[in-house]
Design a protein around this motif. Structure first.
Motif, PDB file in Angstrom:
ATOM      1  N   MET A   1       0.838  -1.200   0.000  1.00 16.55           N
ATOM      2  CA  MET A   1       0.000   0.000   0.000  1.00 16.55           C
ATOM      3  C   MET A   1       0.867   1.240   0.000  1.00 16.55           C
ATOM      4  SD  MET A   1      -2.829   1.164   2.847  1.00 16.55           S
ATOM      5  CE  MET A   1      -3.657   2.736   2.703  1.00 16.55           C
ATOM      6  N   ALA A   2       0.574   2.175  -0.899  1.00 17.80           N
ATOM      7  CA  ALA A   2       1.361   3.407  -1.006  1.00 17.80           C
ATOM      8  C   ALA A   2       0.865   4.434   0.003  1.00 17.80           C
ATOM      9  CB  ALA A   2       1.264   3.972  -2.422  1.00 17.80           C
ATOM     10  N   PHE A   3       1.805   5.160   0.565  1.00 18.42           N
ATOM     11  CA  PHE A   3       1.459   6.186   1.543  1.00 18.42           C
ATOM     12  C   PHE A   3       1.793   7.554   0.974  1.00 18.42           C
ATOM     13  CE2 PHE A   3       0.384   3.689   5.215  1.00 18.42           C
ATOM     14  CZ  PHE A   3       1.013   2.472   4.988  1.00 18.42           C
ATOM     15  N   ALA A   4       0.829   8.469   1.054  1.00 15.44           N
ATOM     16  CA  ALA A   4       1.065   9.834   0.609  1.00 15.44           C
ATOM     17  C   ALA A   4       1.833  10.583   1.688  1.00 15.44           C
ATOM     18  CB  ALA A   4      -0.271  10.539   0.348  1.00 15.44           C
ATOM     19  N   PRO A   5       2.716  11.512   1.303  1.00 19.98           N
ATOM     20  CA  PRO A   5       3.448  12.271   2.310  1.00 19.98           C
ATOM     21  C   PRO A   5       2.505  13.122   3.146  1.00 19.98           C
ATOM     22  CG  PRO A   5       3.741  13.219   0.119  1.00 19.98           C
ATOM     23  CD  PRO A   5       3.059  11.902  -0.068  1.00 19.98           C
ATOM     24  N   SER A   6       2.817  13.256   4.421  1.00 18.54           N
ATOM     25  CA  SER A   6       1.967  14.044   5.303  1.00 18.54           C
ATOM     26  C   SER A   6       2.126  15.522   4.982  1.00 18.54           C
ATOM     27  CB  SER A   6       2.358  13.811   6.767  1.00 18.54           C
ATOM     28  OG  SER A   6       2.205  12.451   7.101  1.00 18.54           O
ATOM     29  N   PRO A   7       1.041  16.270   5.010  1.00 13.62           N
ATOM     30  CA  PRO A   7       1.154  17.709   4.758  1.00 13.62           C
ATOM     31  C   PRO A   7       1.878  18.391   5.904  1.00 13.62           C
ATOM     32  CG  PRO A   7      -1.058  17.148   5.503  1.00 13.62           C
ATOM     33  CD  PRO A   7      -0.336  15.851   5.280  1.00 13.62           C
ATOM     34  N   ILE A   8       2.487  19.548   5.611  1.00 12.89           N
ATOM     35  CA  ILE A   8       3.161  20.306   6.650  1.00 12.89           C
ATOM     36  C   ILE A   8       2.121  20.783   7.652  1.00 12.89           C
ATOM     37  CG2 ILE A   8       4.533  22.372   7.134  1.00 12.89           C
ATOM     38  CD1 ILE A   8       5.688  22.180   4.358  1.00 12.89           C
ATOM     39  N   PRO A   9       2.332  20.568   8.955  1.00 14.81           N
ATOM     40  CA  PRO A   9       1.355  21.018   9.946  1.00 14.81           C
ATOM     41  C   PRO A   9       1.111  22.513   9.829  1.00 14.81           C
ATOM     42  CG  PRO A   9       2.991  19.560  10.942  1.00 14.81           C
ATOM     43  CD  PRO A   9       3.461  19.843   9.556  1.00 14.81           C
ATOM     44  N   SER A  10      -0.092  22.943  10.182  1.00 14.09           N
ATOM     45  CA  SER A  10      -0.474  24.330   9.981  1.00 14.09           C
ATOM     46  C   SER A  10       0.407  25.302  10.743  1.00 14.09           C
ATOM     47  CB  SER A  10      -1.934  24.526  10.380  1.00 14.09           C
ATOM     48  OG  SER A  10      -2.138  24.159  11.736  1.00 14.09           O
ATOM     49  N   ARG A  11       0.806  24.964  11.965  1.00 15.87           N
ATOM     50  CA  ARG A  11       1.664  25.868  12.731  1.00 15.87           C
ATOM     51  C   ARG A  11       3.027  26.017  12.061  1.00 15.87           C
ATOM     52  NH1 ARG A  11       0.614  24.562  19.184  1.00 15.87           N
ATOM     53  NH2 ARG A  11      -1.590  25.189  19.205  1.00 15.87           N
ATOM     54  N   THR A  12       3.555  24.905  11.565  1.00 14.50           N
ATOM     55  CA  THR A  12       4.825  24.971  10.853  1.00 14.50           C
ATOM     56  C   THR A  12       4.689  25.824   9.599  1.00 14.50           C
ATOM     57  OG1 THR A  12       5.490  22.794  11.669  1.00 14.50           O
ATOM     58  CG2 THR A  12       6.603  23.608   9.699  1.00 14.50           C
ATOM     59  N   GLN A  13       3.589  25.650   8.876  1.00 15.10           N
ATOM     60  CA  GLN A  13       3.373  26.429   7.662  1.00 15.10           C
ATOM     61  C   GLN A  13       3.273  27.915   7.981  1.00 15.10           C
ATOM     62  OE1 GLN A  13       3.395  25.034   4.591  1.00 15.10           O
ATOM     63  NE2 GLN A  13       3.348  27.100   3.732  1.00 15.10           N
ATOM     64  N   TYR A  14       2.567  28.236   9.061  1.00 11.72           N
ATOM     65  CA  TYR A  14       2.431  29.638   9.469  1.00 11.72           C
ATOM     66  C   TYR A  14       3.788  30.253   9.781  1.00 11.72           C
ATOM     67  CZ  TYR A  14       1.742  33.490  12.736  1.00 11.72           C
ATOM     68  OH  TYR A  14       1.825  34.702  13.382  1.00 11.72           O
ATOM     69  N   LEU A  16       6.722  29.128   8.836  1.00  7.53           N
ATOM     70  CA  LEU A  16       7.509  29.116   7.612  1.00  7.53           C
ATOM     71  C   LEU A  16       7.226  30.343   6.757  1.00  7.53           C
ATOM     72  CD1 LEU A  16       9.261  27.723   5.403  1.00  7.53           C
ATOM     73  CD2 LEU A  16       7.199  26.501   4.705  1.00  7.53           C
ATOM     74  N   GLU A  17       5.952  30.614   6.510  1.00  6.21           N
ATOM     75  CA  GLU A  17       5.594  31.745   5.656  1.00  6.21           C
ATOM     76  C   GLU A  17       5.964  33.072   6.300  1.00  6.21           C
ATOM     77  OE1 GLU A  17       4.738  31.525   2.597  1.00  6.21           O
ATOM     78  OE2 GLU A  17       4.647  29.331   2.660  1.00  6.21           O
ATOM     79  N   ALA A  18       5.823  33.160   7.618  1.00  7.27           N
ATOM     80  CA  ALA A  18       6.152  34.413   8.313  1.00  7.27           C
ATOM     81  C   ALA A  18       7.649  34.704   8.242  1.00  7.27           C
ATOM     82  CB  ALA A  18       5.692  34.340   9.759  1.00  7.27           C
ATOM     83  N   ILE A  19       8.469  33.690   8.481  1.00  4.57           N
ATOM     84  CA  ILE A  19       9.918  33.896   8.418  1.00  4.57           C
ATOM     85  C   ILE A  19      10.346  34.201   6.987  1.00  4.57           C
ATOM     86  CG2 ILE A  19      12.176  32.828   8.765  1.00  4.57           C
ATOM     87  CD1 ILE A  19      10.946  31.169  11.013  1.00  4.57           C
ATOM     88  N   LYS A  20       9.791  33.458   6.038  1.00  2.00           N
ATOM     89  CA  LYS A  20      10.132  33.701   4.629  1.00  2.00           C
ATOM     90  C   LYS A  20       9.790  35.130   4.224  1.00  2.00           C
ATOM     91  CE  LYS A  20       9.039  30.651   1.435  1.00  2.00           C
ATOM     92  NZ  LYS A  20       8.266  29.887   0.426  1.00  2.00           N
ATOM     93  N   HIS A  21       8.604  35.592   4.630  1.00  2.57           N
ATOM     94  CA  HIS A  21       8.193  36.946   4.292  1.00  2.57           C
ATOM     95  C   HIS A  21       9.154  37.970   4.894  1.00  2.57           C
ATOM     96  CE1 HIS A  21       5.856  40.714   4.578  1.00  2.57           C
ATOM     97  NE2 HIS A  21       5.333  40.315   3.443  1.00  2.57           N
ATOM     98  N   ASP A  22       9.568  37.739   6.146  1.00  2.00           N
ATOM     99  CA  ASP A  22      10.491  38.666   6.797  1.00  2.00           C
ATOM    100  C   ASP A  22      11.843  38.699   6.084  1.00  2.00           C
ATOM    101  OD1 ASP A  22       8.636  39.430   8.629  1.00  2.00           O
ATOM    102  OD2 ASP A  22       9.517  38.346  10.327  1.00  2.00           O
ATOM    103  N   ILE A  23      12.295  37.543   5.612  1.00  2.00           N
ATOM    104  CA  ILE A  23      13.564  37.494   4.892  1.00  2.00           C
ATOM    105  C   ILE A  23      13.461  38.232   3.558  1.00  2.00           C
ATOM    106  CG2 ILE A  23      15.193  35.968   3.705  1.00  2.00           C
ATOM    107  CD1 ILE A  23      14.639  33.875   5.884  1.00  2.00           C
TER     108      ILE A  23
END
Length: 216
Positions: A1-14, A16-23
Motif C-alpha cells: 500500500m502506497a502512503f502519501a506524504p503528510s502535509p506540513i502542519p499548519s503551525r509549521t506552515q504559518y 515558515l511563511e512568516a519567516i520567509k516573508h520577513d527574509i
C-alpha cells in the motif's frame, strides 16, 4: 500500500511563511541569526514548528544551518547570485517559450505586474516580480521544469532585494517585464524567450558584474 506524504502542519506552515516573508522583505537581514527560542516566543508556538520551518527554509536556500553558528539568513554575494541566475538562464527562457506556445492565460502575470508597479518598497516589489516570473513559466507543460525553477525563485527574490539596495534598477526591470508580457500576449514564442533571457542576464550583470582584469 502506497502512503502519501503528510502535509506540513499548519503551525509549521504559518511560521515558515512568516519567516520567509520577513527574509524577502528585509525584516530579517542576510547574516542575521535565527534563534529557535526567540522565534518560538515571537510566534507563540513551541520550538518544534520553528525547527521544521527552518529546515524547509534551509532546503530552499534562504537560511544556512551551521554546527558552529547555528541558523542564519543566507548571505548574498556575487558567487551565490550568479549561481542562482545561471540556473534561471538555463531553464526559464525555455519554460516561458513552452508556456507561450501552449497559449496559457496570462492574467496572473498581468496582475503581478500591476502589484509590482504599485509596491511601496523594493522588497514587496521583489515578491511581486517573483510572482510575475512564476506566472509565465509555470504553465510550461512540464511540472518537473516548473518545480526546478520554483526551487530557486526564493533565492532569486532575495538576490533582487539585496541588489536593489545598492543598484535601484527596478524601473528598468519593470519596463523589461512589460515588454516580456507584450511579446507573450502576442504569442511571440521566440521573442518572449529571448526577452526573458536578456532580462535575467542583464540584471545579474548590472548588480553583480564580473571583476575586471587588470593587464598591467
Amino acid at each position: 500500500m502506497a502512503f502519501a506524504p503528510s502535509p506540513i502542519p499548519s503551525r509549521t506552515q504559518y511560521v515558515l511563511e512568516a519567516i520567509k516573508h520577513d527574509i524577502l522583505t528585509g525584516g530579517l537581514r542576510p547574516g542575521q541569526a535565527l534563534v529557535e527560542a526567540e522565534l518560538a516566543a515571537r510566534f507563540g508556538v513551541s520550538k518544534t514548528p520553528v525547527r521544521e520551518a527552518l529546515k524547509t527554509l534551509a532546503g530552499s536556500g534562504l537560511v544556512v544551518m551551521s554546527q558552529y553558528k547555528g541558523v542564519t539568513v543566507r548571505m548574498v554575494d556575487a558567487d551565490m547570485a550568479r549561481a542562482v541566475y545561471d540556473v534561471r538562464l538555463l531553464l526559464e527562457p525555455e519554460a516561458v517559450r513552452r508556456a507561450v506556445a501552449s497559449g496559457a492565460p496570462l492574467d496572473a502575470a498581468h496582475d503581478a505586474l500591476l502589484r509590482a508597479s504599485a509596491a511601496e518598497d523594493p522588497a514587496e516589489r521583489s515578491l511581486a516580480n517573483r510572482d510575475f516570473h512564476r506566472a509565465l513559466y509555470l504553465p510550461c507543460g512540464n511540472p518537473l521544469l516548473g518545480r526546478m525553477l520554483d526551487e530557486v525563485r526564493d533565492q532569486a527574490a532575495l538576490v533582487s532585494t539585496v541588489a536593489w539596495a545598492s543598484v535601484p534598477s527596478w524601473e528598468r526591470e519593470a519596463a523589461e517585464h512589460a515588454e516580456i508580457l507584450r511579446l507573450a500576449s502576442a504569442g511571440d514564442v521566440d521573442g518572449a524567450g529571448r526577452a526573458v533571457h536578456d532580462h535575467i542576464a542583464s540584471f545579474v550583470e548590472r548588480a553583480f558584474p564580473e571583476p575586471s582584469v587588470n593587464c598591467e
